[in-house]
Design a protein around this motif. Sequence first.
Motif, PDB file in Angstrom:
ATOM      1  N   THR A   1      34.236  37.946  34.802  1.00 43.87           N
ATOM      2  CA  THR A   1      34.248  36.558  35.703  1.00 43.87           C
ATOM      3  C   THR A   1      35.189  36.963  36.711  1.00 43.87           C
ATOM      4  N   THR A   2      34.937  36.980  38.117  1.00 48.32           N
ATOM      5  CA  THR A   2      36.011  37.114  39.253  1.00 48.32           C
ATOM      6  C   THR A   2      36.278  35.674  39.782  1.00 48.32           C
ATOM      7  N   THR A   3      37.618  35.320  39.681  1.00 49.92           N
ATOM      8  CA  THR A   3      38.057  33.988  40.387  1.00 49.92           C
ATOM      9  C   THR A   3      38.620  34.347  41.643  1.00 49.92           C
ATOM     10  N   ILE A   4      38.028  33.538  42.786  1.00 54.57           N
ATOM     11  CA  ILE A   4      38.869  33.758  44.176  1.00 54.57           C
ATOM     12  C   ILE A   4      39.412  32.473  44.505  1.00 54.57           C
ATOM     13  N   THR A   5      40.631  32.738  44.900  1.00 59.18           N
ATOM     14  CA  THR A   5      41.673  31.652  45.180  1.00 59.18           C
ATOM     15  C   THR A   5      42.225  31.764  46.478  1.00 59.18           C
ATOM     16  N   VAL A   6      42.205  31.016  47.316  1.00 61.27           N
ATOM     17  CA  VAL A   6      42.686  30.604  48.702  1.00 61.27           C
ATOM     18  C   VAL A   6      43.681  29.823  48.651  1.00 61.27           C
ATOM     19  N   VAL A   7      44.968  30.086  49.176  1.00 58.74           N
ATOM     20  CA  VAL A   7      46.229  29.215  49.390  1.00 58.74           C
ATOM     21  C   VAL A   7      46.254  29.612  51.116  1.00 58.74           C
ATOM     22  N   PRO A   8      46.947  28.829  51.623  1.00 57.81           N
ATOM     23  CA  PRO A   8      47.146  29.000  53.080  1.00 57.81           C
ATOM     24  C   PRO A   8      47.684  30.264  53.739  1.00 57.81           C
ATOM     25  N   THR A   9      48.373  31.099  52.960  1.00 58.67           N
ATOM     26  CA  THR A   9      48.927  32.233  53.232  1.00 58.67           C
ATOM     27  C   THR A   9      48.441  33.272  52.537  1.00 58.67           C
ATOM     28  N   MET A  10      47.569  33.117  51.552  1.00 62.47           N
ATOM     29  CA  MET A  10      47.025  34.261  50.644  1.00 62.47           C
ATOM     30  C   MET A  10      45.767  34.022  50.020  1.00 62.47           C
ATOM     31  N   VAL A  11      44.952  35.424  49.760  1.00 64.41           N
ATOM     32  CA  VAL A  11      43.652  35.332  49.497  1.00 64.41           C
ATOM     33  C   VAL A  11      43.760  36.205  48.065  1.00 64.41           C
ATOM     34  N   THR A  12      43.549  35.778  46.904  1.00 63.73           N
ATOM     35  CA  THR A  12      43.595  36.502  45.677  1.00 63.73           C
ATOM     36  C   THR A  12      42.330  36.410  45.074  1.00 63.73           C
ATOM     37  N   ALA A  13      41.748  37.705  44.608  1.00 60.24           N
ATOM     38  CA  ALA A  13      40.555  37.656  43.699  1.00 60.24           C
ATOM     39  C   ALA A  13      41.097  38.416  42.318  1.00 60.24           C
ATOM     40  N   VAL A  14      40.767  37.605  41.470  1.00 57.75           N
ATOM     41  CA  VAL A  14      41.085  38.391  39.955  1.00 57.75           C
ATOM     42  C   VAL A  14      39.758  38.395  39.133  1.00 57.75           C
ATOM     43  N   THR A  15      39.813  39.663  38.425  1.00 55.47           N
ATOM     44  CA  THR A  15      38.395  39.787  37.554  1.00 55.47           C
ATOM     45  C   THR A  15      39.053  40.011  36.121  1.00 55.47           C
ATOM     46  N   THR A  16      38.538  39.165  35.275  1.00 56.41           N
ATOM     47  CA  THR A  16      38.545  39.238  33.884  1.00 56.41           C
ATOM     48  C   THR A  16      37.588  39.248  33.045  1.00 56.41           C
ATOM     49  N   ASN A  17      37.796  39.942  31.782  1.00 54.39           N
ATOM     50  CA  ASN A  17      36.768  39.992  30.841  1.00 54.39           C
ATOM     51  C   ASN A  17      36.516  38.630  30.224  1.00 54.39           C
ATOM     52  N   THR A  18      35.025  38.234  30.274  1.00 58.46           N
ATOM     53  CA  THR A  18      34.926  36.807  30.206  1.00 58.46           C
ATOM     54  C   THR A  18      34.944  36.690  28.651  1.00 58.46           C
ATOM     55  N   ASN A  19      34.572  37.405  27.716  1.00 61.69           N
ATOM     56  CA  ASN A  19      34.600  37.374  26.559  1.00 61.69           C
ATOM     57  C   ASN A  19      36.138  37.136  25.869  1.00 61.69           C
ATOM     58  N   THR A  20      37.195  38.238  26.330  1.00 63.88           N
ATOM     59  CA  THR A  20      38.495  38.216  25.556  1.00 63.88           C
ATOM     60  C   THR A  20      39.621  37.447  26.697  1.00 63.88           C
TER      61      THR A  20
END
Length: 187
Positions: free
Chosen positions: A76-95
């Motif tokens: 699962t990749t979660t994309i987060t946008v705050v006014p000064t930062m774009v972050t994409a975090v990929t995690t193992n969905t099961n663990t």
Amino acid sequence: MVQPTIESNRRWGEQDGYTLLELMIVVAIIGVIAGLGGVNFGVWKSRADLKEAIQLVRNELAVARMTSMSRNVSVTTTITVVPTMVTAVTTNTNTGAQLSTTSSKISRMNGITVQTGGGPGQTPVFTAGPTATVQFSSMGYRIGGAVPGSQNQVIGLVNDQGTTYAIRITPRGVVDWCPSQFCIGTR
């Protein structure tokens, strides 16, 4: 009789130069040109930030898909946008283990939009939110995330000028981006 020349009519110590009025006109013209250039630079910088953000997210989604296939796990990749930062975090969905993360400080991002409506033949409807998620199966296919009746999952990033670039994730897991809010066509 000899005609006096211009040089001989000048007084001793007199110099050629520019008047204060002429200098003020030149400075005003330079100021106007610089002001117009500053506006255009701001628009250009805003679009460049948006393009950098969309490419960052697109690349992270492509890496997430490859990771899911090479490790034979759902991610699962979660994309987060705050006014000064774009972050994409990929995690193992099961663990829940974090597999990769990438972020970029971008000064001109306003938010993220996610397609929430619009099936085939309908105009897509987007809603703003702080995050978006994309999930890939162990075979690299996208899991869920699509609007009922549509095939692709579409995520948009919005800059401070209101310009939106979209990322489209097909059911097969193919990720591409479009320089508009709507990605037309299928792959």
